[in-house]
Design an enzyme around this catalytic site. Structure first.
Site, PDB file in Angstrom:
ATOM      1  N   MET A  33      27.128 -13.359  47.515  1.00 24.76           N
ATOM      2  CA  MET A  33      27.596 -12.223  48.305  1.00 24.76           C
ATOM      3  C   MET A  33      27.547 -12.557  49.799  1.00 24.76           C
ATOM      4  O   MET A  33      27.571 -11.655  50.645  1.00 24.76           O
ATOM      5  CB  MET A  33      26.765 -10.972  48.008  1.00 24.76           C
ATOM      6  CG  MET A  33      26.946 -10.451  46.591  1.00 24.76           C
ATOM      7  SD  MET A  33      26.558  -8.694  46.389  1.00 24.76           S
ATOM      8  CE  MET A  33      24.865  -8.640  46.926  1.00 24.76           C
ATOM      9  N   HIS A  37      21.823 -18.629  52.787  1.00 23.13           N
ATOM     10  CA  HIS A  37      20.592 -19.257  53.255  1.00 23.13           C
ATOM     11  C   HIS A  37      20.376 -20.539  52.453  1.00 23.13           C
ATOM     12  O   HIS A  37      21.225 -20.930  51.636  1.00 23.13           O
ATOM     13  CB  HIS A  37      19.398 -18.301  53.132  1.00 23.13           C
ATOM     14  CG  HIS A  37      19.249 -17.668  51.780  1.00 23.13           C
ATOM     15  ND1 HIS A  37      18.948 -18.387  50.638  1.00 23.13           N
ATOM     16  CD2 HIS A  37      19.371 -16.377  51.369  1.00 23.13           C
ATOM     17  CE1 HIS A  37      18.869 -17.584  49.610  1.00 23.13           C
ATOM     18  NE2 HIS A  37      19.139 -16.359  50.010  1.00 23.13           N
ATOM     19  N   GLY A  39      18.633 -21.214  49.976  1.00 29.04           N
ATOM     20  CA  GLY A  39      18.692 -21.053  48.534  1.00 29.04           C
ATOM     21  C   GLY A  39      20.105 -21.198  47.994  1.00 29.04           C
ATOM     22  O   GLY A  39      20.335 -21.873  46.972  1.00 29.04           O
ATOM     23  N   HIS A  40      21.068 -20.589  48.680  1.00 31.50           N
ATOM     24  CA  HIS A  40      22.466 -20.736  48.277  1.00 31.50           C
ATOM     25  C   HIS A  40      22.928 -22.188  48.423  1.00 31.50           C
ATOM     26  O   HIS A  40      23.614 -22.728  47.555  1.00 31.50           O
ATOM     27  CB  HIS A  40      23.374 -19.850  49.144  1.00 31.50           C
ATOM     28  CG  HIS A  40      23.112 -18.387  49.012  1.00 31.50           C
ATOM     29  ND1 HIS A  40      22.543 -17.647  50.024  1.00 31.50           N
ATOM     30  CD2 HIS A  40      23.350 -17.521  47.999  1.00 31.50           C
ATOM     31  CE1 HIS A  40      22.444 -16.383  49.642  1.00 31.50           C
ATOM     32  NE2 HIS A  40      22.919 -16.282  48.419  1.00 31.50           N
ATOM     33  N   GLY A 149      20.462 -18.956  40.767  1.00 33.55           N
ATOM     34  CA  GLY A 149      19.059 -19.168  41.098  1.00 33.55           C
ATOM     35  C   GLY A 149      18.131 -18.401  40.180  1.00 33.55           C
ATOM     36  O   GLY A 149      18.459 -17.316  39.691  1.00 33.55           O
ATOM     37  N   LYS A 151      15.443 -17.004  41.120  1.00 34.49           N
ATOM     38  CA  LYS A 151      14.780 -15.879  41.790  1.00 34.49           C
ATOM     39  C   LYS A 151      15.160 -14.555  41.148  1.00 34.49           C
ATOM     40  O   LYS A 151      14.316 -13.696  40.926  1.00 34.49           O
ATOM     41  CB  LYS A 151      15.131 -15.839  43.285  1.00 34.49           C
ATOM     42  CG  LYS A 151      14.368 -14.730  44.026  1.00 34.49           C
ATOM     43  CD  LYS A 151      14.817 -14.581  45.456  1.00 34.49           C
ATOM     44  CE  LYS A 151      16.026 -13.689  45.563  1.00 34.49           C
ATOM     45  NZ  LYS A 151      15.710 -12.264  45.268  1.00 34.49           N
ATOM     46  N   LEU A 186      13.381 -17.071  49.075  1.00 30.86           N
ATOM     47  CA  LEU A 186      14.423 -16.801  50.061  1.00 30.86           C
ATOM     48  C   LEU A 186      15.376 -15.734  49.545  1.00 30.86           C
ATOM     49  O   LEU A 186      15.755 -15.719  48.383  1.00 30.86           O
ATOM     50  CB  LEU A 186      15.198 -18.078  50.378  1.00 30.86           C
ATOM     51  CG  LEU A 186      14.405 -19.227  50.999  1.00 30.86           C
ATOM     52  CD1 LEU A 186      15.346 -20.358  51.391  1.00 30.86           C
ATOM     53  CD2 LEU A 186      13.613 -18.754  52.216  1.00 30.86           C
ATOM     54  N   SER A 188      18.685 -13.000  51.277  1.00 27.73           N
ATOM     55  CA  SER A 188      19.424 -12.542  52.453  1.00 27.73           C
ATOM     56  C   SER A 188      18.790 -11.300  53.054  1.00 27.73           C
ATOM     57  O   SER A 188      18.838 -11.090  54.277  1.00 27.73           O
ATOM     58  CB  SER A 188      20.879 -12.254  52.065  1.00 27.73           C
ATOM     59  OG  SER A 188      21.509 -13.412  51.570  1.00 27.73           O
ATOM     60  N   ARG A 189      18.174 -10.475  52.229  1.00 25.08           N
ATOM     61  CA  ARG A 189      17.580  -9.229  52.722  1.00 25.08           C
ATOM     62  C   ARG A 189      16.261  -9.453  53.458  1.00 25.08           C
ATOM     63  O   ARG A 189      15.753  -8.528  54.092  1.00 25.08           O
ATOM     64  CB  ARG A 189      17.388  -8.244  51.564  1.00 25.08           C
ATOM     65  CG  ARG A 189      18.695  -7.688  51.001  1.00 25.08           C
ATOM     66  CD  ARG A 189      18.423  -6.636  49.927  1.00 25.08           C
ATOM     67  NE  ARG A 189      19.631  -5.960  49.490  1.00 25.08           N
ATOM     68  CZ  ARG A 189      20.379  -6.321  48.457  1.00 25.08           C
ATOM     69  NH1 ARG A 189      20.049  -7.409  47.763  1.00 25.08           N
ATOM     70  NH2 ARG A 189      21.439  -5.626  48.099  1.00 25.08           N
TER      71      ARG A 189
END
Length: 281
Positions: A33, A37, A39-40, A149, A151, A186, A188-189
Site C-alpha cells: 500500500m 520501508h 521491510g517492503h 511478510g 509480520k 517495521l 508504515s504506521r
C-alpha cells in the site's frame, strides 16, 4: 539509478508481463500500500532472488479499511516510493480506485478458517478486502511468486489459503519480519508514533520474546495473563489480543503439545497506532 516505470492500467501491466514471459523470464510480485520501508524492500530483494523481474504494486485499498480507520490519512508518498525502488523493482503498478473497483463492481472474496479470529474479529470485513484485492492483483499480474511478510501473520495465512483453494498458479512466499535495531517490527504506521511512544513500542518485542520462551514450560493462560499485565504496565492499551494459536488455521491453543508448532500473536494499541507482532513458539 533510475526509478522503475509506473503503469496504472491492467492492460499496461499485462503487456509488460507478456514481454517478459516471451523472453522466458520469471516474475515476482510484491503487493504493497506504499509508504515503503526496509521491510517492503526486503521483500523486493527476496523476489529478485526467485525471479528475473520484480513488480511492486502500490494501492491503498479502501476495501480493507473500516469507516473508522485511517484510509484518508494513510501516507501516500508515490515519488519517494519510486525512488526507493530504483535498482530493485522493474515496474510499479499503481492503479486508481476506479481501476480496481469500477462502477458496478460486485464481487467479494471471503476466506473462512484462518480469517475468523484475531484481526478478523477486531476488524470485521478487513480480510474480505485483503483477499479481494490480492486475488485481483494475482490475476492481473499472473506472477510466478508473490512475496508477503510474516509480520502480518494472519494475513499471510489468509492469502496462502485463498491461493491454494482457488488453484491460483502462484507460489505465496513468506519472508521473516524485518525489525529495527531495537526489535520493533517495521510498519508504515510507526511514523505516527511520537519519540516517547516509539520507546514504548520497542518493548513489545521484548515482552513477546519472554512470553514465547515461557509458554512451553508453564500454563498457557497464566503466561498470557502475565504478558498482558506487563504490556499494560508499560503503557500499551487497550490490548486487543495476546494469544497463542496453531500457525496455519489460527485456532487458539490452551495447551501446547510437545513438538507441535504454535504461533504467539499480539495486537496492542499505543497512541494513534495499533501495533501487530508475532513469533514462533
Amino acid at each position: 539509478m533510475q526509478p522503475p516505470d509506473t503503469v496504472r492500467t491492467v492492460a499496461e501491466l499485462r503487456a509488460r508481463v507478456a514481454a517478459w514471459r516471451a523472453a522466458g523470464e520469471r516474475i515476482a510480485l510484491v503487493p504493497t500500500m506504499g509508504a515503503l520501508h526496509e521491510g517492503h524492500l526486503a521483500l523486493v530483494r527476496a523476489g529478485r532472488e526467485r525471479a528475473e523481474r520484480a513488480v511492486v504494486s502500490i494501492f491503498v485499498n479502501p476495501k480493507q479499511f473500516a469507516p473508522t480507520e485511517d484510509f484518508d490519512a494513510y501516507p501516500r508518498v508515490a515519488e519517494k516510493d519510486r525512488a526507493a525502488l530504483a535498482g530493485l523493482a522493474d515496474l510499479v503498478f499503481a492503479p486508481g480506485v476506479n481501476d480496481m473497483y469500477p462502477p458496478g463492481f460486485a464481487t467479494e472474496v471471503t476466506v473462512a478458517g484462518p480469517s475468523g479470529g484475531f484481526e478478523g474479529a477486531a476488524r470485521p470485513g478487513h480480510f474480505a478486502g485483503v483477499a479481494t484485492v490480492v486475488a485481483k492483483l494475482l490475476i492481473q499480474c499472473a506472477p510466478d511468486c508473490a512475496m508477503f511478510g510474516e509480520k502480518d501473520w494472519q494475513q499471510l495465512q489468509v492469502v496462502t489459503r485463498m491461493a491454494r483453494d482457488l488453484d491460483l498458479p502462484v507460489e505465496i512466499v513468506p519472508h521473516p519480519t524485518v525489525r529495527d535495531e531495537a526489535g520493533l517490527a517495521l510498519s508504515s504506521r510507526n511514523a505516527y508514533l511520537s519519540p516517547e511512544q516509539l520507546a514504548i513500542a520497542r518493548k513489545l518485542n521484548v515482552v513477546l520474546s519472554r512470553v514465547a520462551g515461557e509458554l512451553r514450560v508453564r500454563p498457557v493462560a497464566e503466561v498470557l495473563a502475565e504478558g498482558r499485565a506487563e504490556l499494560e504496565r508499560l503503557g500499551f492499551g487497550p490490548i486487543d489480543y495476546l494469544a497463542v494459536a496453531e500457525p496455519e488455521s489460527l485456532t487458539p491453543l490452551d495447551v501446547l503439545a510437545p513438538g507441535r508448532p504454535a504461533r504467539l500473536l499480539a495486537a496492542a494499541r499505543l497512541g494513534p497506532v495499533r501495533l501487530l507482532d508475532n513469533m514462533a513458539v
